[in-house]
Design a protein around this motif. Structure first.
Motif, PDB file in Angstrom:
ATOM      1  N   ALA A 528       7.974  93.693 -29.254  1.00 19.81           N
ATOM      2  CA  ALA A 528       8.477  95.079 -29.299  1.00 19.81           C
ATOM      3  C   ALA A 528       7.776  95.940 -28.264  1.00 19.81           C
ATOM      4  O   ALA A 528       8.411  96.739 -27.560  1.00 19.81           O
ATOM      5  CB  ALA A 528       8.279  95.657 -30.700  1.00 19.81           C
ATOM      6  N   TRP A 529       6.447  95.794 -28.157  1.00 21.75           N
ATOM      7  CA  TRP A 529       5.727  96.548 -27.129  1.00 21.75           C
ATOM      8  C   TRP A 529       6.216  96.164 -25.731  1.00 21.75           C
ATOM      9  O   TRP A 529       6.379  97.018 -24.858  1.00 21.75           O
ATOM     10  CB  TRP A 529       4.230  96.278 -27.225  1.00 21.75           C
ATOM     11  CG  TRP A 529       3.457  97.020 -28.273  1.00 21.75           C
ATOM     12  CD1 TRP A 529       2.675  96.483 -29.244  1.00 21.75           C
ATOM     13  CD2 TRP A 529       3.357  98.444 -28.441  1.00 21.75           C
ATOM     14  NE1 TRP A 529       2.098  97.476 -30.007  1.00 21.75           N
ATOM     15  CE2 TRP A 529       2.494  98.682 -29.529  1.00 21.75           C
ATOM     16  CE3 TRP A 529       3.915  99.532 -27.774  1.00 21.75           C
ATOM     17  CZ2 TRP A 529       2.176  99.963 -29.969  1.00 21.75           C
ATOM     18  CZ3 TRP A 529       3.603 100.821 -28.210  1.00 21.75           C
ATOM     19  CH2 TRP A 529       2.745 101.030 -29.285  1.00 21.75           C
ATOM     20  N   ARG A 530       6.442  94.875 -25.512  1.00 24.93           N
ATOM     21  CA  ARG A 530       6.921  94.426 -24.203  1.00 24.93           C
ATOM     22  C   ARG A 530       8.267  95.060 -23.865  1.00 24.93           C
ATOM     23  O   ARG A 530       8.495  95.521 -22.738  1.00 24.93           O
ATOM     24  CB  ARG A 530       7.033  92.903 -24.175  1.00 24.93           C
ATOM     25  CG  ARG A 530       5.701  92.173 -24.182  1.00 24.93           C
ATOM     26  CD  ARG A 530       5.910  90.670 -24.019  1.00 24.93           C
ATOM     27  NE  ARG A 530       4.666  89.941 -24.130  1.00 24.93           N
ATOM     28  CZ  ARG A 530       3.801  89.762 -23.142  1.00 24.93           C
ATOM     29  NH1 ARG A 530       4.066  90.276 -21.943  1.00 24.93           N
ATOM     30  NH2 ARG A 530       2.689  89.077 -23.328  1.00 24.93           N
ATOM     31  N   GLN A 531       9.175  95.065 -24.840  1.00 22.91           N
ATOM     32  CA  GLN A 531      10.489  95.666 -24.604  1.00 22.91           C
ATOM     33  C   GLN A 531      10.369  97.143 -24.265  1.00 22.91           C
ATOM     34  O   GLN A 531      11.040  97.647 -23.355  1.00 22.91           O
ATOM     35  CB  GLN A 531      11.369  95.488 -25.847  1.00 22.91           C
ATOM     36  CG  GLN A 531      11.820  94.075 -26.141  1.00 22.91           C
ATOM     37  CD  GLN A 531      12.722  94.038 -27.357  1.00 22.91           C
ATOM     38  OE1 GLN A 531      13.727  94.755 -27.436  1.00 22.91           O
ATOM     39  NE2 GLN A 531      12.354  93.214 -28.340  1.00 22.91           N
ATOM     40  N   ALA A 532       9.527  97.839 -25.008  1.00 20.22           N
ATOM     41  CA  ALA A 532       9.376  99.282 -24.782  1.00 20.22           C
ATOM     42  C   ALA A 532       8.793  99.565 -23.404  1.00 20.22           C
ATOM     43  O   ALA A 532       9.239 100.481 -22.704  1.00 20.22           O
ATOM     44  CB  ALA A 532       8.502  99.887 -25.874  1.00 20.22           C
ATOM     45  N   LEU A 533       7.807  98.771 -23.001  1.00 17.92           N
ATOM     46  CA  LEU A 533       7.169  98.987 -21.699  1.00 17.92           C
ATOM     47  C   LEU A 533       8.079  98.577 -20.540  1.00 17.92           C
ATOM     48  O   LEU A 533       7.855  98.993 -19.398  1.00 17.92           O
ATOM     49  CB  LEU A 533       5.851  98.206 -21.626  1.00 17.92           C
ATOM     50  CG  LEU A 533       4.705  98.784 -22.470  1.00 17.92           C
ATOM     51  CD1 LEU A 533       3.569  97.774 -22.609  1.00 17.92           C
ATOM     52  CD2 LEU A 533       4.187 100.089 -21.873  1.00 17.92           C
ATOM     53  N   ALA A 534       9.095  97.784 -20.833  1.00 23.30           N
ATOM     54  CA  ALA A 534      10.050  97.376 -19.799  1.00 23.30           C
ATOM     55  C   ALA A 534      11.308  98.235 -19.792  1.00 23.30           C
ATOM     56  O   ALA A 534      12.183  98.033 -18.935  1.00 23.30           O
ATOM     57  CB  ALA A 534      10.428  95.916 -20.001  1.00 23.30           C
ATOM     58  N   ALA A 535      11.407  99.179 -20.726  1.00 19.51           N
ATOM     59  CA  ALA A 535      12.610 100.010 -20.832  1.00 19.51           C
ATOM     60  C   ALA A 535      12.782 100.889 -19.598  1.00 19.51           C
ATOM     61  O   ALA A 535      11.811 101.212 -18.903  1.00 19.51           O
ATOM     62  CB  ALA A 535      12.554 100.872 -22.089  1.00 19.51           C
ATOM     63  N   LYS A 536      14.012 101.273 -19.330  1.00 21.50           N
ATOM     64  CA  LYS A 536      14.338 102.090 -18.161  1.00 21.50           C
ATOM     65  C   LYS A 536      14.229 103.587 -18.444  1.00 21.50           C
ATOM     66  O   LYS A 536      14.657 104.409 -17.635  1.00 21.50           O
ATOM     67  CB  LYS A 536      15.755 101.768 -17.688  1.00 21.50           C
ATOM     68  CG  LYS A 536      15.961 100.308 -17.321  1.00 21.50           C
ATOM     69  CD  LYS A 536      15.010  99.846 -16.222  1.00 21.50           C
ATOM     70  CE  LYS A 536      15.286  98.396 -15.828  1.00 21.50           C
ATOM     71  NZ  LYS A 536      14.334  97.912 -14.806  1.00 21.50           N
ATOM     72  N   GLY A 537      13.674 103.932 -19.570  1.00 18.82           N
ATOM     73  CA  GLY A 537      13.497 105.335 -19.944  1.00 18.82           C
ATOM     74  C   GLY A 537      12.612 105.424 -21.169  1.00 18.82           C
ATOM     75  O   GLY A 537      11.999 104.428 -21.589  1.00 18.82           O
ATOM     76  N   PRO A 538      12.508 106.585 -21.792  1.00 18.90           N
ATOM     77  CA  PRO A 538      11.676 106.735 -22.985  1.00 18.90           C
ATOM     78  C   PRO A 538      12.093 105.778 -24.102  1.00 18.90           C
ATOM     79  O   PRO A 538      13.278 105.481 -24.274  1.00 18.90           O
ATOM     80  CB  PRO A 538      11.897 108.191 -23.391  1.00 18.90           C
ATOM     81  CG  PRO A 538      12.292 108.873 -22.125  1.00 18.90           C
ATOM     82  CD  PRO A 538      13.101 107.864 -21.372  1.00 18.90           C
ATOM     83  N   ALA A 539      11.098 105.318 -24.855  1.00 14.88           N
ATOM     84  CA  ALA A 539      11.348 104.375 -25.943  1.00 14.88           C
ATOM     85  C   ALA A 539      10.529 104.762 -27.162  1.00 14.88           C
ATOM     86  O   ALA A 539       9.398 105.248 -27.037  1.00 14.88           O
ATOM     87  CB  ALA A 539      11.004 102.948 -25.504  1.00 14.88           C
TER      88      ALA A 539
END
Length: 605
Positions: A528-539
């Motif tokens: 989940a942290w990985r996905q958030a840090l790879a997001a193209k905007g705020p997460a």
């Protein structure tokens, strides 16, 4: 069209290099808002959802940029709403300017709508400088003094402008009696102590065999010099919460944070040292410093009004941390024996093992310590972190490894809830090209964070690196206070005050068009942290965590605490008794204001 007072105020802010102002509109500042339109939104007006958030964003901007934070609000309720954020700036020594509207001069004293005595309101929080502009000729002096004072005193200041004055034609002060001209320049300066006091300080430090360094936010510009002093003196270095980013935690002799939210090796460092060097910190809890009479001490502090407050320092060096250390270092003698520093390093390694074990304990459903520990190695070396107040601050202080150029801060002295998300927004405007992560409890999210996600959604496209990750610890409990109740009174929990509604923060984020992730299993945390840090905007990453994992003080008996916590997490049949007898017995005596007995200290491992 002639230049109005409001036009001049914005122009002067631009001359001072102000690029952004955090605010919320209202008719008490209509003149300024009209001027903003005429100025093409320069400096940029950043609209929050609430004036308190404007102030917090200005504080976050100032903390992470080193520049003046500016907030603006209307008269009456708008001005009142600024106070909490401005007090945060005052107590953490941050330069912030508040520009506030006021009822028209002709209505003053007439019990008019939104008429509030703003001088009385701001005289404490902006005690360094607060003034009302009643005629155009007071400018630029009032504005310049407010800005210069905010920088020099590292404090909030306030300028109040009547609504009708904002719309008057601007006329500068003349070369005449009762006129006060002004100048714009703010040349850099550094305070340094005398040669005699430096020599006395060196004598104390050179005589010590077991030197401890306490570094605070005032040492932020002296990273290399602090490292050099630690190497010369064979010292260990503890960090106040506001100084978490002063030194890398990868240095083996850095013991981490100090205090109730601190680490065991920092406690041991202070307990066992014979010499203390405090650099740029006014850490308030003297019970976590060496026992009086057991250590000689030297302090480096830029503000003479704050020198010598926390400990009977033998030498108080008044000066800028870096400039002072540069003059002190040539006087220091390298210590050949490194047994003390080796012991400090061993204590740090043992602590890391304890933290790893605590984070690995199973919980229902997710261990909150595991959430922070899983994040730490995933953070980019240039990440900026903000932490809210509450139990989440424990996990920030103990499990995040500061390294590289990482920055981090929280409400260190006021310890106010609700600052984590607006701090992060302020940080994004200070460094739009860097990723920012806010660590927030569910209480703080419900108080302020959810609404301010709207602000993040609104401005995300203005950030070069749009990553702003909000990690939410959702345990449906005001957890820090709950554990304080358990420790101090043996009460397991007073549900009417502590229980929170279960809100889906991830779903709320998705509703705003942000990335939203909800985690209910331990093996989902890292991904989940990985996905958030790879997001193209705020997460928004929501972790459903166990409120039964206790934020234990660093100087408790960790073996007993671990076994007690494990009993709780396994569903002990007499849960309340475990909490009352197991946790309370070890925590109560270590809370602020509680004094340990000598026997209790001797029993500690």
């Amino acid at each position: 069209m002639s230049e109005q007072v409001s036009d001049y105020i914005l122009a002067r802010l631009r001359e001072w290099g102000v690029e952004r102002v955090f605010g919320y509109p209202g008719d008490g500042i209509n003149g300024l808002l009209a001027a903003w339109e005429r100025a093409g939104d320069q400096p940029r007006f950043i609209q929050s959802r609430h004036e308190e958030m404007s102030a917090f964003e200005a504080v976050g901007y100032a903390k992470f940029s080193g520049r003046l934070g500016v907030c603006v609000a209307t008269s009456g309720p708008g001005a009142i709403h600024l106070l909490n954020g401005l007090y945060d700036a005052k107590l953490d020594h941050v330069p912030v300017l508040a520009i506030v509207g006021q009822t028209a001069r002709s209505a003053m004293g007439g019990a008019y709508q939104q008429e509030v005595d703003l001088h009385t309101l701001f005289k404490d929080v902006a005690s360094e400088f607060v003034e009302t502009v009643t005629v155009p000729e007071q400018l630029p002096n009032v504005l310049d003094r407010a800005i210069r004072t905010a920088y020099a005193r590292r404090a909030p200041t306030a300028v109040i402008v009547h609504g009708d004055v904002q719309e008057l034609d601007y006329s500068p002060p003349t070369h005449a009696f009762k006129m006060v001209p002004s100048s714009l320049d703010r040349s850099g300066w550094q305070a340094v102590p005398s040669d005699g006091s430096l020599a006395r300080a060196a004598e104390v430090l050179n005589a010590g065999k077991k030197v401890a360094i306490l570094a605070g936010q005032g040492a932020a510009g002296a990273r290399g010099e602090v490292e050099q002093v630690a190497e010369i003196l064979g010292a260990g270095v503890a960090k106040a919460l506001l100084g978490m980013d002063v030194l890398s935690d990868e240095l083996p002799y850095v013991t981490g944070s100090i205090g109730l939210l601190g680490t065991r090796p920092s406690y041991e460092l202070m307990r066992d040292c014979d010499t203390l060097l405090t650099i740029g910190s006014n850490f308030p809890y003297s019970q976590f410093l060496p026992e009086f009479g057991t250590a000689r001490a030297v302090q480096i502090e830029i503000d003479p009004h704050l020198a010598g407050l926390r400990y009977p320092y033998e030498v108080n060096l008044i000066g800028d941390a870096r400039a002072t250390l540069l003059r002190l270092i040539p006087l220091l003698e390298r210590k050949d024996k490194r047994g003390w520093q080796s012991q400090v390093i061993a204590n740090v390694e043992r602590w890391k093992e304890v933290m790893a074990r605590r984070a690995a304990v199973s919980a229902d459903p997710v261990n909150p310590e595991h959430v922070a520990r899983a994040l730490s190695p995933l953070l980019p070396d240039d990440a900026i972190l903000t932490s809210d107040s509450g139990s989440v601050a424990n996990w920030y202080a103990r499990h995040i490894t500061m390294r590289g150029t990482m920055r981090g801060s929280l409400s260190g002295t006021l310890a106010t809830m609700g600052c984590g998300v607006p701090y992060a927004i302020g940080a994004k405007f200070a460094h739009p090209n860097r990723p920012v992560v806010a660590l927030v409890g569910d209480g703080a999210m419900q108080m302020n964070g959810m609404a301010e996600l709207i602000t993040a959604a609104k401005y995300q496209h203005q950030w070069e690196d749009p990553r702003l990750v909000v990690g939410v610890w959702n345990n449906r409990d005001l957890n820090q206070v709950t554990w304080e109740l358990r420790a101090m009174g043996g009460s397991p929990q007073f549900l009417p005050s502590q229980e929170l509604p279960d809100v889906s923060y991830a779903a709320f984020g998705r509703l705003l068009g942000l990335t939203g992730i909800r985690v209910e299993k331990p093996d989902e945390v890292e991904d989940a942290w990985r996905q958030a840090l790879a997001a193209k905007g705020p997460a928004v990453v929501e972790f459903v965590t166990d409120p039964a994992v206790p934020p234990i003080p660093p100087h408790a008996d960790w073996d007993q605490i671990e076994s007690t916590a494990a009993a709780i997490l396994k569903g002990d049949t007499d849960r309340k008794a475990v909490l009352r007898q197991g946790i309370k017995a070890k925590v109560q005596e270590f809370l602020p204001g509680k004094k340990k007995s000598g026997a209790a200290q001797e029993r500690e491992p």
